[in-house]
Design a protein around this motif. Structure first.
Motif, PDB file in Angstrom:
ATOM      1  N   SER A   1       0.829  -1.209   0.000  1.00 36.77           N
ATOM      2  CA  SER A   1       0.000   0.000   0.000  1.00 36.77           C
ATOM      3  C   SER A   1       0.861   1.256   0.000  1.00 36.77           C
ATOM      4  O   SER A   1       0.588   2.204  -0.741  1.00 36.77           O
ATOM      5  CB  SER A   1      -0.933   0.003   1.219  1.00 36.77           C
ATOM      6  OG  SER A   1      -1.883  -1.026   1.110  1.00 36.77           O
TER       7      SER A   1
ATOM      8  N   ASP B   1      -3.346   6.783  -6.372  1.00 39.67           N
ATOM      9  CA  ASP B   1      -4.323   7.149  -5.342  1.00 39.67           C
ATOM     10  C   ASP B   1      -5.427   6.090  -5.369  1.00 39.67           C
ATOM     11  O   ASP B   1      -6.314   6.129  -6.215  1.00 39.67           O
ATOM     12  CB  ASP B   1      -4.883   8.538  -5.644  1.00 39.67           C
ATOM     13  CG  ASP B   1      -5.876   9.029  -4.600  1.00 39.67           C
ATOM     14  OD1 ASP B   1      -6.401   8.207  -3.814  1.00 39.67           O
ATOM     15  OD2 ASP B   1      -6.144  10.242  -4.587  1.00 39.67           O
ATOM     16  N   GLN B   2      -5.359   5.143  -4.422  1.00 38.98           N
ATOM     17  CA  GLN B   2      -6.320   4.042  -4.428  1.00 38.98           C
ATOM     18  C   GLN B   2      -7.744   4.490  -4.084  1.00 38.98           C
ATOM     19  O   GLN B   2      -8.710   3.866  -4.527  1.00 38.98           O
ATOM     20  CB  GLN B   2      -5.863   2.927  -3.485  1.00 38.98           C
ATOM     21  CG  GLN B   2      -4.616   2.222  -4.020  1.00 38.98           C
ATOM     22  CD  GLN B   2      -4.287   0.992  -3.230  1.00 38.98           C
ATOM     23  OE1 GLN B   2      -4.989  -0.005  -3.327  1.00 38.98           O
ATOM     24  NE2 GLN B   2      -3.207   1.043  -2.465  1.00 38.98           N
ATOM     25  N   VAL B   3      -7.880   5.568  -3.337  1.00 45.13           N
ATOM     26  CA  VAL B   3      -9.209   6.108  -3.050  1.00 45.13           C
ATOM     27  C   VAL B   3      -9.826   6.630  -4.345  1.00 45.13           C
ATOM     28  O   VAL B   3     -10.995   6.370  -4.650  1.00 45.13           O
ATOM     29  CB  VAL B   3      -9.148   7.208  -1.967  1.00 45.13           C
ATOM     30  CG1 VAL B   3     -10.505   7.875  -1.778  1.00 45.13           C
ATOM     31  CG2 VAL B   3      -8.646   6.631  -0.648  1.00 45.13           C
ATOM     32  N   GLN B   4      -9.033   7.353  -5.132  1.00 43.47           N
ATOM     33  CA  GLN B   4      -9.510   7.865  -6.420  1.00 43.47           C
ATOM     34  C   GLN B   4      -9.811   6.719  -7.380  1.00 43.47           C
ATOM     35  O   GLN B   4     -10.803   6.742  -8.094  1.00 43.47           O
ATOM     36  CB  GLN B   4      -8.473   8.816  -7.030  1.00 43.47           C
ATOM     37  CG  GLN B   4      -8.897   9.424  -8.354  1.00 43.47           C
ATOM     38  CD  GLN B   4     -10.139  10.293  -8.230  1.00 43.47           C
ATOM     39  OE1 GLN B   4     -10.334  10.977  -7.225  1.00 43.47           O
ATOM     40  NE2 GLN B   4     -10.986  10.263  -9.233  1.00 43.47           N
TER      41      GLN B   4
ATOM     42  N   ARG C   1       1.407   3.960  -3.169  1.00 43.44           N
ATOM     43  CA  ARG C   1       1.195   5.383  -2.849  1.00 43.44           C
ATOM     44  C   ARG C   1       2.394   6.202  -3.307  1.00 43.44           C
ATOM     45  O   ARG C   1       2.252   7.263  -3.908  1.00 43.44           O
ATOM     46  CB  ARG C   1       0.964   5.553  -1.347  1.00 43.44           C
ATOM     47  CG  ARG C   1       0.750   7.004  -0.928  1.00 43.44           C
ATOM     48  CD  ARG C   1       0.456   7.150   0.559  1.00 43.44           C
ATOM     49  NE  ARG C   1      -0.908   6.718   0.833  1.00 43.44           N
ATOM     50  CZ  ARG C   1      -1.245   5.670   1.595  1.00 43.44           C
ATOM     51  NH1 ARG C   1      -0.312   4.947   2.175  1.00 43.44           N
ATOM     52  NH2 ARG C   1      -2.504   5.366   1.780  1.00 43.44           N
TER      53      ARG C   1
ATOM     54  N   GLY D   1       2.625   7.029  -6.845  1.00 35.82           N
ATOM     55  CA  GLY D   1       1.699   8.051  -7.317  1.00 35.82           C
ATOM     56  C   GLY D   1       0.303   7.536  -7.567  1.00 35.82           C
ATOM     57  O   GLY D   1      -0.515   8.226  -8.192  1.00 35.82           O
TER      58      GLY D   1
END
Length: 129
Positions: A35, A44-47, A39, A42
């Protein structure tokens, strides 16, 4: 950046009755390291999730070589292996100093919210060559 180091300290909750790291906790250690690694790449796992895509582990090949113990200071070393546009393969070693305690080859795919396999994000594919 295709190589990453993530520090981990072994806490009491990570150990079993024998006082060594419980085998399943190595998977937690390497998940945290991956994770942080993506990150730093670059991603963005939320995005990604908002756009309907998530990473999923497809396969793990693991070797338990030497046990870690309470209060050990470990490092999870993550390095990208050859993959494809839809499959990311990483080598993850849990180390105490120069000694490899646990080694895993992890295959990761990207999936849509409907469960279909999708291409990996461009930022990941860029590092694969």
């Amino acid at each position: 950046m295709t190589h990453h180091r993530f520090p981990v300290r072994v806490y009491y909750e990570d150990t079993d009755l024998a006082g060594i790291v419980y085998y399943a906790n190595y998977l937690k250690f390497i998940e945290r390291a991956r994770s942080e690694w993506v990150r730093e790449l670059g991603v963005d796992q939320v995005q990604m999730k908002a756009e309907g895509l998530v990473f999923a582990v497809r396969r793990v090949e693991a070797d338990y070589l030497t046990p870690a113990k309470y209060d050990d200071e470990l490092v999870v070393q993550t390095a990208m292996e050859p993959g494809s546009g839809v499959r990311l393969v990483v080598r993850q070693d849990v180390m105490r100093g120069d000694e490899i305690l646990f080694s895993a080859l992890v295959t990761i795919i990207c999936m849509t919210s409907e469960g279909a396999v999708a291409r990996l994000p461009a930022v990941i594919r860029r590092f694969m060559h």
